[in-house]
Scaffold this active site. Structure first.
Site, PDB file in Angstrom:
ATOM      1  N   HIS A 100       0.805  -1.219   0.000  1.00 63.14           N
ATOM      2  CA  HIS A 100       0.000   0.000   0.000  1.00 63.14           C
ATOM      3  C   HIS A 100       0.842   1.274   0.000  1.00 63.14           C
ATOM      4  O   HIS A 100       0.289   2.372  -0.151  1.00 63.14           O
ATOM      5  CB  HIS A 100      -0.971  -0.001   1.187  1.00 63.14           C
ATOM      6  N   ASP A 123      -9.977  -0.311   3.866  1.00 62.77           N
ATOM      7  CA  ASP A 123      -8.777  -0.916   4.452  1.00 62.77           C
ATOM      8  C   ASP A 123      -9.035  -1.278   5.913  1.00 62.77           C
ATOM      9  O   ASP A 123      -9.785  -0.594   6.610  1.00 62.77           O
ATOM     10  CB  ASP A 123      -7.638   0.106   4.372  1.00 62.77           C
ATOM     11  N   HIS A 125      -6.656  -0.987   7.972  1.00 62.77           N
ATOM     12  CA  HIS A 125      -5.722  -0.108   8.659  1.00 62.77           C
ATOM     13  C   HIS A 125      -5.911   1.343   8.219  1.00 62.77           C
ATOM     14  O   HIS A 125      -6.403   1.601   7.118  1.00 62.77           O
ATOM     15  CB  HIS A 125      -4.278  -0.533   8.353  1.00 62.77           C
ATOM     16  N   ASP A 127      -3.277   3.477   7.941  1.00 59.62           N
ATOM     17  CA  ASP A 127      -2.083   3.867   7.187  1.00 59.62           C
ATOM     18  C   ASP A 127      -1.741   5.338   7.422  1.00 59.62           C
ATOM     19  O   ASP A 127      -1.365   6.070   6.505  1.00 59.62           O
ATOM     20  CB  ASP A 127      -2.258   3.575   5.695  1.00 59.62           C
ATOM     21  N   HIS A 140       4.448   0.982   4.193  1.00 67.28           N
ATOM     22  CA  HIS A 140       3.084   0.709   3.721  1.00 67.28           C
ATOM     23  C   HIS A 140       2.032   1.072   4.772  1.00 67.28           C
ATOM     24  O   HIS A 140       0.841   1.116   4.446  1.00 67.28           O
ATOM     25  CB  HIS A 140       2.928  -0.746   3.252  1.00 67.28           C
ATOM     26  N   ASP A 227      -7.442  -1.848  -0.248  1.00 66.09           N
ATOM     27  CA  ASP A 227      -6.484  -2.828   0.266  1.00 66.09           C
ATOM     28  C   ASP A 227      -7.256  -4.125   0.489  1.00 66.09           C
ATOM     29  O   ASP A 227      -8.265  -4.139   1.195  1.00 66.09           O
ATOM     30  CB  ASP A 227      -5.893  -2.301   1.580  1.00 66.09           C
ATOM     31  N   ASP A 229      -6.713  -6.430   2.375  1.00 63.67           N
ATOM     32  CA  ASP A 229      -6.849  -6.842   3.767  1.00 63.67           C
ATOM     33  C   ASP A 229      -8.028  -6.155   4.448  1.00 63.67           C
ATOM     34  O   ASP A 229      -8.331  -6.440   5.606  1.00 63.67           O
ATOM     35  CB  ASP A 229      -5.547  -6.668   4.551  1.00 63.67           C
ATOM     36  N   GLU A 272      -1.967  -4.948  -2.148  1.00 63.78           N
ATOM     37  CA  GLU A 272      -1.629  -5.941  -1.116  1.00 63.78           C
ATOM     38  C   GLU A 272      -2.062  -7.368  -1.456  1.00 63.78           C
ATOM     39  O   GLU A 272      -2.262  -8.196  -0.572  1.00 63.78           O
ATOM     40  CB  GLU A 272      -2.176  -5.533   0.261  1.00 63.78           C
TER      41      GLU A 272
END
Length: 300
Positions: A100, A123, A125, A127, A140, A227, A229, A272
């Site tokens: 990412h 996402d 996360h 980030d 990332h 992303d 994830d 990702e």
């Protein structure tokens, strides 16, 4: 949505520690992305992959708690230039990751063409780390902060210095793993976040309706940074930082279908995908399926 679509692969694996995510663009192409989108009557121009510089001592070089800083800056600059060319030619940039960290380059290349670029950050996360707040030094986990102009000057200076986006133009969807420094920044900057708690309580339909209503009048373009994830590992196992309790495959398709109907997405990236950690290219196939919904596949 713009039917002229340019694909850019970014085999970047320097923003984190787990090998294999550099093969993400190839895995997504192998899963039938071009054919899927051509069936939807898109004019596809595949520009191939950006060349990513390799550090001499891979994963060992840290500068200001930033792993592989110089190589990531150079790769991001190359990506920003290519994305800039695509937007300049009035085509829709579709970027394939890679980790990412590539979002720094994508957003840098897009942002110069908009006064108020909106971002949907799909996402697990936030980030939103910096070299000071990051537990790992993995870049990332920093691209959204960098795009806000927060972080090391080499990162914030990619393709022109200063912020690329404004905090009030961001919506994070699906967050369920936020570091303390990220929580502080979210509160300080007033960034809109829909965690999995909100998704579960409100439902994806309301989350996306509110997201689109929030962005439609304040932005002149919206970038989707997805992303894999963000999805639950049961649906997308081939990611480097899986977090249990994520968005479902069905919820994600609904979100993409709603974004297509809104006609507000002007650029996108899918990141990702790590085929080494995957099960029979399942995660890349999920990515292609979500692209199908984003670009107009429907059962109707």
């Amino acid at each position: 949505m713009n039917k002229q679509l340019s694909v850019i692969g970014v085999p970047m694996d320097l923003g984190q520690m787990r090998r294999g995510v550099d093969m993400g663009p190839s895995a997504i192409r192998y899963a039938g992305m071009v054919e899927r989108l051509e069936q939807l009557q898109y004019d596809i121009e595949d520009l191939g992959d950006i060349e990513i510089p390799r550090p001499e001592q891979k994963m060992e070089v840290k500068q200001d708690n930033l792993r592989n800083l110089n190589e990531i800056v150079e790769g991001s600059r190359r990506l920003a230039e290519k994305v800039d060319e695509v937007v300049e030619s009035k085509r829709f940039p579709l970027v394939l990751g890679g980790d990412h960290s590539i979002a720094m380059g994508t957003l840098a290349g897009i942002a110069k063409h908009y006064e108020n670029l909106g971002v949907i950050w799909y996402d697990a996360h936030g980030d939103l780390n910096t070299g000071d707040s990051s537990p790992s030094g993995n870049i990332h986990g920093m691209p959204l902060a960098v795009s806000l102009g927060i972080g090391h000057e080499k990162l914030t200076g990619i393709f022109g210095g200063g912020p690329k986006i404004k905090p009030e133009n961001i919506v994070i969807v699906g967050a369920r793993s936020l570091d303390e420094g990220e929580r502080v920044l979210i509160e300080e900057k007033g960034i809109k976040v829909y965690t999995m708690h909100e998704v579960d309580r409100m439902g994806m339909t309301q989350v996306m309706e509110e997201t689109m209503d929030y962005l439609k009048d304040r932005t002149d373009g919206v970038h989707l940074s997805l992303d894999l994830d963000g999805l639950d590992p049961s649906d997308a196992p081939g990611v480097g930082t899986p977090v249990m309790g994520g968005l479902s495959y069905r919820e994600s398709h609904l979100a993409m279908e709603m974004l297509h109907q809104s006609k507000m997405i002007t650029s996108a990236e899918f990141v990702e995908v790590n085929p080494i950690l995957d099960e029979k290219n399942k995660t890349a196939s999920v990515a292609v399926g979500l692209m199908g919904s984003l670009f107009g596949e429907s059962l109707k």
